[in-house]
Enzyme design. Structure first.
Site, PDB file in Angstrom:
ATOM      1  N   TYR A  80       0.824  -1.206   0.000  1.00 34.57           N
ATOM      2  CA  TYR A  80       0.000   0.000   0.000  1.00 34.57           C
ATOM      3  C   TYR A  80       0.862   1.263   0.000  1.00 34.57           C
ATOM      4  O   TYR A  80       0.414   2.326  -0.443  1.00 34.57           O
ATOM      5  CB  TYR A  80      -0.927   0.011   1.218  1.00 34.57           C
ATOM      6  CG  TYR A  80      -2.075  -0.967   1.141  1.00 34.57           C
ATOM      7  CD1 TYR A  80      -2.082  -2.012   0.233  1.00 34.57           C
ATOM      8  CD2 TYR A  80      -3.160  -0.846   1.992  1.00 34.57           C
ATOM      9  CE1 TYR A  80      -3.126  -2.908   0.171  1.00 34.57           C
ATOM     10  CE2 TYR A  80      -4.221  -1.742   1.941  1.00 34.57           C
ATOM     11  CZ  TYR A  80      -4.191  -2.774   1.027  1.00 34.57           C
ATOM     12  OH  TYR A  80      -5.239  -3.658   0.970  1.00 34.57           O
ATOM     13  N   LYS A  99       3.469 -15.345   3.803  1.00 36.44           N
ATOM     14  CA  LYS A  99       3.586 -16.168   2.597  1.00 36.44           C
ATOM     15  C   LYS A  99       5.073 -16.425   2.365  1.00 36.44           C
ATOM     16  O   LYS A  99       5.641 -16.139   1.304  1.00 36.44           O
ATOM     17  CB  LYS A  99       2.935 -15.460   1.401  1.00 36.44           C
ATOM     18  CG  LYS A  99       2.740 -16.351   0.172  1.00 36.44           C
ATOM     19  CD  LYS A  99       1.843 -17.539   0.409  1.00 36.44           C
ATOM     20  CE  LYS A  99       1.641 -18.336  -0.886  1.00 36.44           C
ATOM     21  NZ  LYS A  99       0.962 -19.634  -0.629  1.00 36.44           N
ATOM     22  N   ASP A 109      -2.885 -18.273   2.611  1.00 37.58           N
ATOM     23  CA  ASP A 109      -3.944 -19.037   1.962  1.00 37.58           C
ATOM     24  C   ASP A 109      -4.546 -20.054   2.934  1.00 37.58           C
ATOM     25  O   ASP A 109      -5.768 -20.232   2.995  1.00 37.58           O
ATOM     26  CB  ASP A 109      -3.451 -19.707   0.676  1.00 37.58           C
ATOM     27  CG  ASP A 109      -2.044 -20.268   0.793  1.00 37.58           C
ATOM     28  OD1 ASP A 109      -1.414 -20.118   1.854  1.00 37.58           O
ATOM     29  OD2 ASP A 109      -1.560 -20.840  -0.202  1.00 37.58           O
ATOM     30  N   ASP A 165      -5.763  -6.701   5.488  1.00 36.28           N
ATOM     31  CA  ASP A 165      -6.948  -6.055   4.927  1.00 36.28           C
ATOM     32  C   ASP A 165      -7.946  -7.102   4.460  1.00 36.28           C
ATOM     33  O   ASP A 165      -9.145  -7.046   4.776  1.00 36.28           O
ATOM     34  CB  ASP A 165      -6.511  -5.157   3.765  1.00 36.28           C
ATOM     35  CG  ASP A 165      -7.611  -4.236   3.287  1.00 36.28           C
ATOM     36  OD1 ASP A 165      -8.718  -4.256   3.858  1.00 36.28           O
ATOM     37  OD2 ASP A 165      -7.374  -3.488   2.323  1.00 36.28           O
ATOM     38  N   ASP A 222     -11.657  -8.453   6.504  1.00 36.70           N
ATOM     39  CA  ASP A 222     -12.966  -8.378   5.851  1.00 36.70           C
ATOM     40  C   ASP A 222     -13.617  -9.752   5.810  1.00 36.70           C
ATOM     41  O   ASP A 222     -14.837  -9.889   5.962  1.00 36.70           O
ATOM     42  CB  ASP A 222     -12.837  -7.815   4.440  1.00 36.70           C
ATOM     43  CG  ASP A 222     -12.734  -6.301   4.423  1.00 36.70           C
ATOM     44  OD1 ASP A 222     -12.711  -5.700   5.517  1.00 36.70           O
ATOM     45  OD2 ASP A 222     -12.673  -5.708   3.332  1.00 36.70           O
TER      46      ASP A 222
END
Length: 353
Positions: free
Chosen positions: A142, A187, A219, A243, A247
């Site tokens: 970001y 990851k 994942d 993020d 959600d």
């Protein structure tokens, strides 16, 4: 206690849910003899329209002069549907996080027994789920170097040791206060930045011998949050993964309109619901104000007003149990309550408690 609160209502449903958050804060102030003063400031699309900047300098000054920021949401369909826009409301959100040094986003995830049926997940998986996601908020893709032309684009996922160490310290300390179980989500099998996260977390583990620390690829974590939510106590992860993951957790609570958050760091702390601005519902008295109200509870608890925060949570629980709910979580055939009605019911409960 006297507190100066910067109020950033933002766009879409922001002003509607903010009014209810402030009403609840005022009910608490009246009941306990506190003095809360509010200074409103613009941000997001509203600020772009007014001054051409989604986080203007005057808004930054208001935030810096405050004890805390109560924020709602930014976003507007005009910008969502224009990928070539040079100035976007969300840039104001990123600028606010960066300029206030808000590197740690704290998102609690818990179930409400009366709303378990609203989740798409099986009740036996959900009941008793209670964990916190700690998302690094000012680094990663970001904020890394970006480039875009008609044929190529990239975002740089960059993290430094100090950035990783400080967010992991927050996560380990939260784990110590809870059930002493920390899950580091990364990851590391693919990304170099994740390998550095894992390396530093391994280095810090011995400083927190009471904490059981495990590691999970994003994942796998995305799957297990939905299939084994009771496994988790504290999750810590980088900006982009956090993020998406937070959600996803709305599937556990049954609605994003129930999830508050805190963003902490170098300067003024900020408290906000995790949902967006939902511009399609703006002005329709449909939006759930509970996440905004619970964000106010987190604000109070941050300053040690734990009894006050607990009363807000009790009032919210009572409203849900009484089926005083906005449409997305109302029982079939239940009475219609809008944003204003739910907020007023909760504020009145506090006043009469």
């Amino acid at each position: 206690m006297d507190l100066k609160i910067a109020v950033l209502s933002g766009d879409g449903i922001g002003p509607e849910i903010m009014r209810q958050g402030i009403a609840v804060m005022n009910a608490i102030a009246n009941k306990y003899g506190h003095q809360f003063s509010y200074t409103e400031a613009i941000c997001g699309a509203h600020a772009i329209d007014a001054v051409g900047d989604p986080f203007p300098e005057e808004t930054f000054k208001v935030c810096m002069d405050a004890d805390a920021v109560l924020f709602a949401a930014v976003g507007d369909l005009r910008f969502d549907n224009n990928p070539t826009a040079k100035v976007r409301p969300e840039q104001g959100l990123l600028a606010m996080r960066k300029k206030l040094g808000l590197f740690a986003n704290i998102r609690p995830v818990a179930t409400f027994d009366c709303l378990l049926h609203k989740s798409p997940l099986k009740e036996e998986l959900l009941r008793g789920a209670d964990f916190i996601v700690i998302r690094e908020l000012t680094g990663g893709m970001y904020f890394g170097e970006k480039y875009q032309d008609n044929d190529k684009a990239y975002d740089t996922d960059i993290y430094t040791r100090p950035e990783i160490e400080r967010i992991l310290k927050v996560a380990f300390e939260y784990a110590m206060k809870r059930n002493k179980h920390l899950t580091v989500v990364d990851k590391a099998n693919v990304l170099a930045s994740s390998r550095l996260w894992r390396q530093i977390a391994k280095e810090m583990e011995p400083s927190y011998p009471e904490v059981t620390t495990d590691y999970m690829f994003i994942d796998n974590a995305a799957m297990r949050v939905l299939t084994e939510p009771r496994f988790f106590d504290v999750i810590v992860t980088e900006n982009t993964f956090g993020d998406i993951l937070t959600d996803e957790t709305s599937c556990i609570t049954g609605s994003m309109g129930l999830q508050p958050s805190a963003s902490l760091g170098e300067h003024t702390p900020l408290f906000e619901p995790v949902h967006g601005s939902w511009p399609q519902a703006a002005g329709k008295n449909l939006a759930n104000p509970v996440a905004q109200i619970l964000s106010a509870a987190m604000l109070l608890e941050h300053f040690g007003l734990n009894q006050e925060g607990a009363l807000i949570r009790t009032a919210v629980d009572a409203s849900l149990d009484a089926n005083v709910r906005t449409p997305e979580i109302q029982i079939e055939g239940g009475e219609h309550y809008g944003t204003e009605e739910v907020g007023k019911w909760i504020a009145d409960y506090i006043a009469n408690a």
